[in-house]
Design an enzyme around this catalytic site. Sequence first.
Site, PDB file in Angstrom:
ATOM      1  N   HIS A 123      41.540  84.044  50.862  1.00  0.00           N
ATOM      2  CA  HIS A 123      42.004  83.156  50.158  1.00  0.00           C
ATOM      3  C   HIS A 123      41.456  81.782  50.593  1.00  0.00           C
ATOM      4  O   HIS A 123      40.850  81.714  51.726  1.00  0.00           O
ATOM      5  CB  HIS A 123      43.395  83.201  50.542  1.00  0.00           C
ATOM      6  CG  HIS A 123      44.627  82.259  49.670  1.00  0.00           C
ATOM      7  ND1 HIS A 123      44.526  80.692  49.672  1.00  0.00           N
ATOM      8  CD2 HIS A 123      45.402  82.583  48.745  1.00  0.00           C
ATOM      9  CE1 HIS A 123      45.327  80.367  48.927  1.00  0.00           C
ATOM     10  NE2 HIS A 123      45.974  81.344  48.359  1.00  0.00           N
ATOM     11  N   ASP A 200      45.314  85.227  59.091  1.00  0.00           N
ATOM     12  CA  ASP A 200      46.174  84.883  57.808  1.00  0.00           C
ATOM     13  C   ASP A 200      47.089  85.842  57.536  1.00  0.00           C
ATOM     14  O   ASP A 200      46.682  86.901  56.819  1.00  0.00           O
ATOM     15  CB  ASP A 200      45.060  84.313  56.850  1.00  0.00           C
ATOM     16  CG  ASP A 200      45.704  84.058  55.789  1.00  0.00           C
ATOM     17  OD1 ASP A 200      47.166  83.968  55.540  1.00  0.00           O
ATOM     18  OD2 ASP A 200      45.077  83.604  54.505  1.00  0.00           O
ATOM     19  N   GLN A 203      50.590  87.177  53.705  1.00  0.00           N
ATOM     20  CA  GLN A 203      50.889  88.502  52.885  1.00  0.00           C
ATOM     21  C   GLN A 203      51.180  89.578  53.848  1.00  0.00           C
ATOM     22  O   GLN A 203      51.569  90.650  53.281  1.00  0.00           O
ATOM     23  CB  GLN A 203      49.627  88.837  51.916  1.00  0.00           C
ATOM     24  CG  GLN A 203      49.289  87.704  50.896  1.00  0.00           C
ATOM     25  CD  GLN A 203      50.401  87.559  50.056  1.00  0.00           C
ATOM     26  OE1 GLN A 203      51.377  88.166  49.689  1.00  0.00           O
ATOM     27  NE2 GLN A 203      50.342  86.633  49.063  1.00  0.00           N
ATOM     28  N   LYS A 226      57.134  82.678  50.884  1.00  0.00           N
ATOM     29  CA  LYS A 226      56.725  84.187  50.623  1.00  0.00           C
ATOM     30  C   LYS A 226      57.442  85.169  51.083  1.00  0.00           C
ATOM     31  O   LYS A 226      57.220  86.332  51.081  1.00  0.00           O
ATOM     32  CB  LYS A 226      55.187  84.270  50.760  1.00  0.00           C
ATOM     33  CG  LYS A 226      54.175  83.622  49.994  1.00  0.00           C
ATOM     34  CD  LYS A 226      52.777  83.910  50.425  1.00  0.00           C
ATOM     35  CE  LYS A 226      51.850  82.792  50.054  1.00  0.00           C
ATOM     36  NZ  LYS A 226      51.510  82.984  48.496  1.00  0.00           N
ATOM     37  N   CYS A 367      43.028  82.040  43.884  1.00  0.00           N
ATOM     38  CA  CYS A 367      42.592  81.232  44.795  1.00  0.00           C
ATOM     39  C   CYS A 367      41.412  82.020  45.967  1.00  0.00           C
ATOM     40  O   CYS A 367      41.599  82.061  47.118  1.00  0.00           O
ATOM     41  CB  CYS A 367      43.529  80.870  45.954  1.00  0.00           C
ATOM     42  SG  CYS A 367      44.723  79.570  45.101  1.00  0.00           S
TER      43      CYS A 367
HETATM   44  C1  LIG Z   1      46.388  85.435  51.730  1.00  0.00           C
HETATM   45  C2  LIG Z   1      46.912  84.258  51.673  1.00  0.00           C
HETATM   46  N1  LIG Z   1      46.494  83.047  52.603  1.00  0.00           N
HETATM   47  C3  LIG Z   1      47.011  82.122  52.636  1.00  0.00           C
HETATM   48  C4  LIG Z   1      47.946  81.735  51.315  1.00  0.00           C
HETATM   49  C5  LIG Z   1      48.493  80.410  51.306  1.00  0.00           C
HETATM   50  O1  LIG Z   1      49.914  80.244  51.503  1.00  0.00           O
HETATM   51  P1  LIG Z   1      50.381  78.892  51.163  1.00  0.00           P
HETATM   52  O2  LIG Z   1      49.959  78.158  49.792  1.00  0.00           O
HETATM   53  O3  LIG Z   1      51.869  78.855  51.152  1.00  0.00           O
HETATM   54  O4  LIG Z   1      49.892  78.004  52.117  1.00  0.00           O
HETATM   55  C6  LIG Z   1      48.309  82.576  50.499  1.00  0.00           C
HETATM   56  C7  LIG Z   1      48.822  82.196  49.179  1.00  0.00           C
HETATM   57  O5  LIG Z   1      48.962  82.571  48.097  1.00  0.00           O
HETATM   58  C8  LIG Z   1      47.802  83.953  50.571  1.00  0.00           C
HETATM   59  O6  LIG Z   1      48.080  84.876  49.608  1.00  0.00           O
END
Ligand SMILES: Cc1ncc(COP(=O)(O)O)c(C=O)c1O
Length: 416
Positions: A123, A200, A203, A226, A367
């Site tokens: 992401h 990260d 998810q 989430k 993203c």
């Molecule tokens: C794999 C992953 N990493 C990071 C993020 C970023 O999360 P946030 O927008 O809550 O910071 C997301 C959000 O969709 C994600 O799916």
Amino acid sequence: MSLDVKRIRQDFPILDRKVHGRPLVYLDNAATTQKPRQVIDALVNYYSRYNANIHRGIHALAEEATAAYEQVRDQTARFIGAPSPRGIVFTRNATEAINLFAQSWGRARLKPGDEILLTEMEHHSNLVPWQMLAKSTGAVLQFLKITDDGRLDLNQLDQALTNRTRIVAFTHMSNVLGTINPVEQITQRAHRVGATVLVDAAQSVPHLPVDVRRLGCDALAFSSHKMLGPTGVGVLYAKEELLEVMEPFLGGGEMISDVTLTSSTWNEIPWKFEAGTPNIADVIAFGEAMSYLSRVGLDKVHAHERELAAYAWKRLSELDDMTLYGPDPSANARGGVVAFNVNGLHPHDVGTVLDSEGIAIRAGHHCAKPLMRRLDAVATARASFYIYNTSEEVDQLVTALQAVRAFFNKTVKVSS
Ligand SMILES: Cc1ncc(COP(=O)(O)O)c(C=O)c1O
């Protein structure tokens, strides 16, 4: 034992609403999840009964608010198996948690030519902060490639890890492919070359049991919104010995020990990283979200989503002219995210027609633009599941997709 979805759904007021005259079918959970009454009530309760700034007041409300906020830090540590709440920093979201770590850990440590190992499935939140760090330090970005069925190509890992690799940062579960990566294995191999590992977990923490001690990673980031909690709260977990030696990310109130006109010393961890008034109400309500998930059981959450994803995969593959992305669910290495394209149609058009049927999916690059390029797709549609979704909703999605076909002229080309 499976989830009592009917019972769970009663806790989510939003699931009673209609969208364009149809009952809401919410399949955009990888973007953000809906909130149960317990979380909403916690927000109302805080603002109606004990709203006060924390850590600084000596009155009853301030003490109650401080105790509630810090209790959620303890709970967060237990939720992810962290050895102590001192390793838990509250941020605005997973993105900020990763930026915090990249800057505070990396700026002082990386030298020109040092390597940052990422993957092709990241992401932007776990890519752009490292690009910024590389630019400011002269470090070099390296990428672990993915296979055609959307897994990390671990055959390349030992080659990708060199004696210049200082940090390996990768997603636990892809928000596009649904792939669940073998964190423990990658971490062990990264540690062998002396690299630090950030996961990260935006998810994964919401959807499956995560234990940072078992994973062995050095840092891990995720977001409250989430996982049934409010927006505006993220978590950075990091090993205490790292947080101790890292410089603060932001300066201001609360993060200091002493201040003179020309210099300051820092508060203890984790408060050294929480400058200014934090998001008190939402952190407290996030505690309710974790309690809710713990009562349901993360094992059951994961099993339920895997079942739904496998069913969706099967039903979607039965439709003509579909492309599905990510590993086949029979491989057991994926969670509740299914990205797809109706060949010849732009996913935005697909999403718009589904919306008119009350079905909320995500359409776009998620993203993850470099991953889209790797998949040779401009964008995809994506259905993502959570504890309140049902196989009937998958059926509704499939029926609506059949209607999409009828609605659009098949000659419409996917624009670039
Ligand atoms: C794999 C992953 N990493 C990071 C993020 C970023 O999360 P946030 O927008 O809550 O910071 C997301 C959000 O969709 C994600 O799916």
